[in-house]
Enzyme design. Structure first.
Site, PDB file in Angstrom:
ATOM      1  CE  LYS A 219     -13.413   7.669 -17.655  1.00  0.00           C
ATOM      2  NZ  LYS A 219     -13.661   8.918 -16.972  1.00  0.00           N
TER       3      LYS A 219
ATOM      4  NE  ARG B 229      -2.930   0.383   3.320  1.00  0.00           N
ATOM      5  CZ  ARG B 229      -2.235   0.528   4.462  1.00  0.00           C
ATOM      6  NH1 ARG B 229      -1.508   1.600   4.673  1.00  0.00           N
ATOM      7  NH2 ARG B 229      -2.292  -0.402   5.389  1.00  0.00           N
TER       8      ARG B 229
ATOM      9  CE1 TYR C 285     -17.089  11.194 -15.172  1.00  0.00           C
ATOM     10  CE2 TYR C 285     -16.588  11.192 -12.834  1.00  0.00           C
ATOM     11  CZ  TYR C 285     -16.976  10.527 -13.975  1.00  0.00           C
ATOM     12  OH  TYR C 285     -17.245   9.183 -13.901  1.00  0.00           O
TER      13      TYR C 285
ATOM     14  CG  ASP D 259     -10.466  15.935 -14.547  1.00  0.00           C
ATOM     15  OD1 ASP D 259      -9.823  15.328 -15.426  1.00  0.00           O
ATOM     16  OD2 ASP D 259     -11.426  15.424 -13.945  1.00  0.00           O
TER      17      ASP D 259
END
Ligand SMILES: *Cc1c(COP(=O)(O)O)cnc(C)c1O
Length: 415
Positions: free
Chosen positions: A214, A65, A117, A189
């Protein structure tokens, strides 16, 4: 310490890379395996790493992690492509947004563009408020920013350019210069363009974020996010939260997304060229009311395209209003043979959707229409298929969507 308390210390920029984008995409963060010489890094699935004595790990890693080889390499590649000193990877674009918002102290204020978004809007309005962070939305942030900034409270400006799904642009430099006068950080973004078409840090942004899901991964098979920036203070704070919150991607996903990233320049170029063809085809059609595409000279902010995008490229995303209302929009999306009717974007395959009934259905109609999201709006993500095939597919689907029902009604005698 919360982000924003240090204001912005104009960190040293990342050193100017010697190599160009394509070379960086293939080689940044891709060392050969020093033991076997493997040209492609192995997938390091181990969650824990041996220590030779207490507190002395054998290598760089302790627990996955906190960090692991595949994530480190992917982050190095993202930093190189975004001209950043640092990058951090997260388990989704949404987790990236959440971690950045979590870094703000309770009582902080954020100014965001209106048509962010949908998931970002949901986080801002339904989650951030619960820990005392409040967001003001602005439909024209370049004009309103000075009025919306609250002295001492405003810590962050959130921009998406191009916006979704109307593809309007924001002049990053114009917003950043006002924000920086007040010691406020600017987040961009950059999901819709990818680092190949636009590098927001070069235009004054402090943090650039991506839904890696994306364009960067590009093959519609990984959910992941990333943030890149230059400030060591930000690195300390956000890497602490990356580990503490733990919204991190798996080693396997990092490896897959890194493989996708190596062809980003080829895919982004092809998608952008295809979108330009599709945008021109739509613009020339009598069945189309309007086309939103930053690459068209008729786009209201085309000057920003020329200033911010590589070679004035428009990117792979566009939207258009079809004649015949919501029915025609829905028929168009069902009539395409190459474009798949689905949410998401930025993959090798072309997609279409109707934002008013799909991705943006949660926003009340009045608010939606004020932002240009009418029921007849179709959003298109151009993939990397042959442009001529995409052009023909759009033309035949327009005929079916707009003209088709009248003819078949006539033929069948039914309504
Ligand atoms: C998809 C998307 C996100 C959210 O990313 P996920 O990886 O789906 O969590 C954020 N911003 C934009 C512009 C997006 O398209």
């Amino acid at each position: 310490m919360a982000l924003g308390e240090h204001s912005i210390e104009t960190p040293p920029r990342a050193p100017s890379p010697v190599h160009r984008f394509g070379t960086l995409a293939v080689h940044a963060g891709s060392p050969h395996d020093p033991v076997t010489g493997a040209v492609i890094e192995p997938i390091s699935l181990s969650t824990t790493f041996a220590q030779s004595s207490v507190g002395k790990p054998v290598g760089l890693y302790e627990y996955t992690r906190s960090s692991n080889p595949n994530r480190d390499n992917f982050e190095a590649a993202i930093a190189a492509l975004e001209h950043a000193r640092y990058a951090l990877a997260f388990s989704s674009g949404s987790a990236t947004t959440a971690t950045i918002l979590q870094s703000l102290a309770a009582g902080s204020h954020v100014v965001s563009i209106s048509d962010v978004y949908g998931g970002t809007h949901r986080y801002f309005t339904k989650v951030a408020a619960a820990h005392g962070v409040h967001v003001t939305f602005s439909p024209s942030i370049e004009i309103e920013i000075s009025e919306l900034i609250r002295p001492d409270e405003t810590k962050l400006i959130w921009i998406e350019t191009p916006s979704n799904p109307t593809l309007s642009l924001v002049d990053i430099r114009a917003v950043a210069s006002v924000a920086h006068q007040h010691g406020i950080m600017v987040v961009v973004d950059n999901t819709f363009l990818s680092p190949y078409v636009q590098n927001p840090l070069d235009h004054g942004a402090d943090i650039v974020v991506h839904s890696v899901t994306k364009y960067i991964n590009g093959h519609s098979d990984v959910l992941m996010g990333a943030a890149a920036f230059n400030s060591p203070t930000l690195y300390d704070r956000l890497s602490f939260l990356q580990n503490a919150i733990g919204a991190v991607p798996s080693a396997f996903d990092c490896w897959l997304a890194h493989r996708g990233l190596k062809t980003l320049h080829l895919r982004a170029r092809e998608a952008s060229a295809n979108a330009a063809v599709v945008a021109q085809t739509l613009k020339a059609s009598a069945h189309v009311i309007a086309v939103n595409y930053p690459g068209l000279a008729s786009h209201p902010q085309h000057a920003v395209t020329l200033k911010q995008h590589r070679n004035g490229m428009g990117g792979g995303m566009l939207s258009f209003r079809i004649r015949g209302g919501q029915g025609a929009a829905e028929r168009f999306c069902q009539a395409t043979k190459i474009f798949t009717l689905a949410e998401s974007l930025g993959g090798v395959e072309s997609l279409v959707e109707v934002p008013g009934s799909m991705t943006h259905a949660g926003i009340p109609r009045e608010q939606r229409e004020a932002a240009g999201v009418f029921d007849d709006l179709v959003r298109v993500s151009c993939g990397i298929e042959d442009g001529e095939d995409l052009r023909k597919d759009v033309l035949q689907a327009l005929e079916k969507a707009v003209v088709g029902p009248k003819i078949s009604n006539g033929v069948n005698g039914s309504v």
